[in-house]
Scaffold this motif. Structure first.
Motif, short mmCIF file in Angstrom:
data_model
loop_
_atom_site.label_atom_id
_atom_site.label_comp_id
_atom_site.label_asym_id
_atom_site.label_seq_id
_atom_site.Cartn_x
_atom_site.Cartn_y
_atom_site.Cartn_z
N ILE A 38 0.85 -1.18 0.00
CA ILE A 38 0.00 0.00 0.00
C ILE A 38 0.89 1.24 0.00
O ILE A 38 2.05 1.19 0.44
N ARG A 39 0.34 2.32 -0.53
CA ARG A 39 1.06 3.59 -0.55
C ARG A 39 0.26 4.64 0.19
O ARG A 39 -0.96 4.73 0.02
N VAL A 40 0.94 5.42 1.01
CA VAL A 40 0.31 6.53 1.70
C VAL A 40 1.20 7.75 1.55
O VAL A 40 2.43 7.64 1.43
N VAL A 41 0.59 8.92 1.53
CA VAL A 41 1.34 10.17 1.42
C VAL A 41 1.87 10.54 2.79
O VAL A 41 1.16 10.45 3.80
N VAL A 42 3.13 10.93 2.85
CA VAL A 42 3.76 11.28 4.12
C VAL A 42 2.95 12.37 4.82
O VAL A 42 2.54 13.36 4.22
N VAL A 325 -2.83 13.13 -7.27
CA VAL A 325 -2.98 11.71 -7.59
C VAL A 325 -3.74 11.02 -6.46
O VAL A 325 -3.42 11.20 -5.28
N GLY A 326 -4.76 10.27 -6.82
CA GLY A 326 -5.48 9.47 -5.85
C GLY A 326 -4.93 8.06 -5.83
O GLY A 326 -4.78 7.43 -6.88
N PHE A 327 -4.62 7.55 -4.64
CA PHE A 327 -4.11 6.18 -4.52
C PHE A 327 -5.29 5.21 -4.42
O PHE A 327 -6.45 5.61 -4.37
N PHE A 416 -5.63 1.44 -11.89
CA PHE A 416 -5.34 2.49 -10.91
C PHE A 416 -4.18 3.34 -11.40
O PHE A 416 -3.19 2.82 -11.94
N LEU A 417 -4.27 4.65 -11.21
CA LEU A 417 -3.18 5.53 -11.62
C LEU A 417 -1.91 5.21 -10.82
O LEU A 417 -0.80 5.33 -11.34
N GLU A 418 -2.08 4.80 -9.59
CA GLU A 418 -0.94 4.40 -8.77
C GLU A 418 -0.10 3.34 -9.47
O GLU A 418 1.13 3.37 -9.46
N THR A 419 -0.77 2.38 -10.11
CA THR A 419 -0.08 1.31 -10.83
C THR A 419 0.66 1.87 -12.04
O THR A 419 1.80 1.49 -12.32
N MET A 420 0.02 2.78 -12.78
CA MET A 420 0.67 3.37 -13.95
C MET A 420 1.91 4.16 -13.54
O MET A 420 2.97 4.05 -14.19
#
Length: 430
Positions: A38-42, A325-327, A416-420
């Motif tokens: 998973i990715r989260v913004v600091v 960007v939305g995760f 998902f844009l996260e994947t791109m």
């Protein structure tokens, strides 16, 4: 054995069966329903909706990752045991670990938590032309030849395969079809040795060339050294790197992903639309506008999209047009929009996100449905050529349209844009 003893044995067996079932179910559920990464913004909280199976806990020993509403981490593991949504906050950039354990001790899954900087991209929607040059010469198939004696032969059958890439012929580099023809012709009737890349591995293949009835030497191999197609620009970031399509460009004959060495980004003009119908996907009909102007370079053709570099000015884009960007965890089921140029002009159209699988990095992680009356009237829903149309929800770019449902053109898949973006980063590093 007394009746009481039999009953006790039955209870013991039942308890063991329940424990085994719980372990197996929890393992299956976690492997298929909970993501590996998973990715989260600091400095921001990410809310995750997946539920933990009964008896399992989510733990971290990293002080840089905060679970739930905890404001500071005491020494040791922090545990969450809940079937409700929970939050994860990263306080420092980097990659950290969380563990899911059954009954607090049996490890079921390790989750990598990437704490990243917030990102913004400029959403596209423009129709584009993509021209790819192959990394070698791709084999489309083999064919029969008539030799000088009048016999029908197929010298390459069973030796080369569709999807092979010929890199050398008799030690001579092969960059295009002309180079391959020249190498075979200069070899006369002697066997031709090809250096081939097949499924990522290098092999050698020897083909006995044939002197045909027209006096030329041939191997009976159909090849392709370039490809082109029309799609939609998904985004351009602040550094000029772009992503498009949301899936790979594939060969029209073999259906295989094209292995490209380089390519060009061009503008495209849409001239007509074939509406999608049940069982028959529609398409945007247009032409690639080749010109002396340099619109951009392509350096990656991947399962997550086509990537390269361009200039914002080429598309009348400004840094001020960027959206966050939305995760994956930001995607919600419900209203959203896409941007595309179905009528030749970039417009935003209403859709619904009806499914989102945050466990996958495939180009079919979301299911969307077109609800906009104007787009339904124009195209019937999602059509070929709309691949890459950015998906926007709550002011964030969250993904891109990738495929249409053949039996229902109002529905399609999305990535998902996260994947791109992750795949773009890998491609840039190469």
């Amino acid at each position: 054995m007394t009746r009481k003893q039999k009953y006790r044995q039955f209870l013991i067996r039942l308890i063991w069966i329940m424990i085994i079932f719980t372990c197996l179910f929890s393992y299956y559920y976690i492997r298929h329903m909970i993501p590996e990464k998973i990715r989260v913004v600091v400095g921001e909280e990410g809310t995750f909706q997946f539920s933990l199976p009964w008896g399992s806990t989510l733990e971290t020993e990293n002080e840089e990752v905060l679970l739930g509403s905890i404001s500071n981490i005491p020494e040791g593991a922090v545990r969450i045991n809940t079937d409700r949504a929970f939050t994860v906050e990263g306080t420092s950039l980097g990659s950290y670990d969380m563990d899911i354990k059954l009954f607090g001790w049996l490890p079921l899954r390790n989750i990598q938590v990437d704490v990243v900087e917030s990102r913004s991209v400029i959403p596209g929607g423009e129709s584009i032309g993509l021209y790819l040059e192959m990394d070698g010469v791709m084999v489309v198939g083999t064919s029969e030849l008539t030799d000088k004696e009048g016999s029908i032969v197929e010298p390459a059958y069973g030796i080369v395969k569709s999807g092979d890439y010929i890199l050398e012929a008799n030690g001579q580099p092969v960059a295009d079809k002309e180079a391959l023809i020249a190498a075979i012709s200069s070899n006369g009737e002697a066997p031709c040795v090809f250096k081939i890349r097949r499924d990522g591995e290098m092999i050698e293949a020897k083909v006995n060339t044939v002197l045909t009835s027209d006096g030329s030497c041939k191997a009976g191999i159909w090849v392709r050294d370039d490809a082109q197609g029309i799609g939609t620009l998904t985004y351009v970031d602040e550094n000029g790197y772009f992503g498009a399509l949301g899936h790979a460009m594939s060969d029209t004959d073999t259906g295989q992903q094209l292995e490209a060495s380089e390519g060009d980004l061009q503008k495209a003009q849409i001239q007509d639309v074939i509406k999608g119908q049940s069982g028959t996907p529609g398409s945007l009909l247009g032409t690639i506008v080749y010109s002396d102007s340099h619109w951009g370079d392509v350096f990656g053709n991947t399962q997550a999209g086509v990537f390269g570099h361009t200039e914002l000015a080429n598309w009348d884009m400004k840094a001020a047009d960027a959206l966050p960007v939305g995760f994956k965890q930001d995607v919600k089921l419900g209203p959203a929009s896409i941007r595309c140029s179905a009528d030749g002009e970039v417009k935003e159209y209403d859709i619904e996100i009806i499914k989102a699988d945050i466990t996958t990095d495939s180009n079919k992680g979301m299911v969307v449905q077109v609800t906009d009356p104007e787009l339904l009237e124009l195209t019937g829903g999602i059509v070929q050529g709309m691949s890459g149309s950015p998906i926007i929800q709550d002011g964030k770019v969250v993904g891109a349209v990738t495929h249409v449902f053949v039996q229902d053109s109002t529905k399609g898949y999305g990535i998902f844009l996260e994947t791109m973006l992750e795949k773009q980063e890998e491609t840039v590093k190469k």
